[in-house]
Design an enzyme around this catalytic site. Structure first.
Site, PDB file in Angstrom:
ATOM      1  CE1 TYR A 149     -22.347  -4.848  -9.489  1.00 46.68           C
ATOM      2  CE2 TYR A 149     -23.397  -5.653  -7.490  1.00 46.68           C
ATOM      3  CZ  TYR A 149     -23.046  -4.599  -8.314  1.00 46.68           C
ATOM      4  OH  TYR A 149     -23.396  -3.316  -7.978  1.00 46.68           O
ATOM      5  CG  ASP A 248     -18.356 -10.639  -3.162  1.00 52.90           C
ATOM      6  OD1 ASP A 248     -19.092 -10.715  -2.150  1.00 52.90           O
ATOM      7  OD2 ASP A 248     -18.477  -9.759  -4.024  1.00 52.90           O
ATOM      8  CE  LYS A 276     -26.720  -8.051  -1.945  1.00 54.26           C
ATOM      9  NZ  LYS A 276     -25.908  -8.395  -3.083  1.00 54.26           N
TER      10      LYS A 276
END
Ligand SMILES: *Cc1c(COP(=O)(O)O)cnc(C)c1O
Length: 438
Positions: A149, A248, A276
């Site tokens: 994702y 990522d 994050k």
């Protein structure tokens, strides 16, 4: 009847009101807890490893805002930094010295990042990095992996993990075929599947592929670490064809090591996506890499990318405070130890409960797949017994342990989790699994 603990009437009332004015009552789909047949936990407040709902129930939290809260909820250092920052103004839309400081914390941790741009979310960072990679290489195609994702930008919503996996939808409505026509998907941990796509996408000797984007530790199909040779293999294959390798590290950056997966596995990316943790619990994303690539961004180069609130002073202050706290000696050793004790405990708990499970862990990110294992890719992950997972999840919740409401999400251990939190979790897991397995 949706699960909630006793006296959940206040939560239920608020949730009902939310649903009238917000689709599904939530601002991000997995929060609805539908995949475990329950209602959301309506949060009142949180501190350390604990979270309180609107009915006064307490939970040991392993969602941890889906990854950012590696110091736990509301750590004093971040709260104090925010208090100081807010008095100086909440947004200027002009550059500050603090952005230099956060950028240098990032470039200092990641040798492959010479320049970095701050944005507001991981989605925004991933979307922008793809544009940059296409512009730099002059190629259109991109390659991603099944079950990974990278946020919800159109071109990346193919065979995606996280909520897309949780709800079992192939991609998303509203994404034109033409938009994803350039997105190729390979199998995670399978270099042969990558080689086949590279072979099929050459014109003469030149590759048509701009970049390969990968979660170096997959954290959106549960947790699936890279098998030996996978990341270094990607590095070799991409270098040969001048394809950019993008890691990522929105989850793994500053989590699996100070320098992310690149430090942990000793493989460097051309471009890195972050998010994050670097926002200390506030909305931040970032992407960075070699100077020659990053200087293609406006105003130095022709790739447009912008943001009114990018480099926001509150988010940057929180990020700096969080990273400085993380940089202290011993933090990663402690996270490793806590993660290992949860892993061992859960392995014993599943065995004692007579439930087949395979526990995957990398540092402080962990997933207990309720299946035979081993789980090395999304196809393996999908073999899990999601109905049993739902029963397990709800039993844990009733007893005060909050796991992510999907088999395809990670559990995050923070520095605020204590040995007794872990021991209590393992004890409750054994009981919950024994009942869920029947
Ligand atoms: C969470 C996540 C994103 C998206 O970040 P948002 O801030 O939710 O937009 C991208 N990539 C990975 C690996 C993620 O885990």
């Amino acid at each position: 009847m949706p699960v909630g603990r006793r006296a959940d009437s206040e939560s239920r009332k608020i949730w009902r009101q939310c649903r009238e004015v917000i689709p599904g009552g939530v601002n991000s789909p997995v929060r609805a807890f539908r995949s475990v047949g329950a209602m959301p936990v309506m949060v009142k407040r949180a501190k350390g490893s604990k979270l309180w709902d609107c009915d006064g129930n307490t939970y040991i939290d392993y969602i941890m805002s889906w990854g950012p809260l590696i110091l736990g909820h509301a750590p004093d250092v971040v709260v104090k930094a925010l208090e100081r920052a807010v008095r100086r103004g909440t947004s200027y839309g002009l550059p500050t010295a603090a952005e230099n400081e956060l950028a240098r914390l990032i470039t200092g941790a990641f040798p492959s990042i010479e320049k970095v741009r701050l944005v507001n979310s991981g989605t925004e960072a991933a979307m922008s990095v793809i544009r940059l990679a296409r512009a730099f290489t002059g190629r259109d195609k991109i390659l991603k992996f099944d079950g990974c994702y990278h946020g919800h930008a159109d071109s990346l919503l193919v065979a995606a993990g996280s909520g897309v996996a949780t709800f079992g939808i192939p991609g998303s409505a509203g994404v034109p075929k033409e938009t994803v026509a350039h997105t190729l998907t390979a199998r995670y941990n399978d270099l042969d599947s990558v080689r086949a796509l590279l072979r099929a996408n050459r014109k003469g000797r030149k590759s048509k592929i701009a970049c390969i984007i990968v979660e170096p530790v997959a954290g959106n199909m549960g947790v699936v670490g890279p098998v030996e040779g996978f990341l270094s293999g990607l590095r070799e294959l991409t270098a040969k064809e001048k394809i950019l390798l993008i890691f990522d590290e929105v989850i793994t950056g500053f989590r699996v090591a100070w320098g992310g997966a690149q430090e942990r596995y000793g493989v460097e990316a051309d471009l890195t996506v972050l998010g994050k943790i670097i926002g200390g619990g506030l909305p931040v994303g970032a992407f960075g890499g070699r100077r020659e690539i990053m200087d293609h961004l406006a105003p130095e180069g022709p790739v447009y990318q912008a943001g009114t609130l990018s480099g926001n002073p509150l988010a940057v202050a929180a990020g700096i405070a969080a990273l400085k706290a993380l940089r202290r000696r011993g933090t990663y050793a402690k996270l490793e130890k806590l993660g290992a004790s949860l892993e061992e405990g859960l392995k014993a708990a599943t065995a004692n409960a007579g439930v087949k499970a395979s526990v995957n862990r990398v540092g402080s990110m962990l997933c207990a797949f309720l299946d035979n294992g081993p789980v090395r890719n999304y196809d393996d992950a999908k073999k899990s017994d999601t109905a049993m997972f739902a029963r397990y999840h709800n039993a844990m919740r009733r007893n005060g342990v909050l796991l992510a409401p999907s088999q395809f999400e990670a559990a995050f251990v923070s520095l605020a989790h204590s040995d007794s939190d872990i021991a209590k979790t393992v004890d409750l897991a054994q009981k919950a699994l024994k009942r869920a397995g029947r």
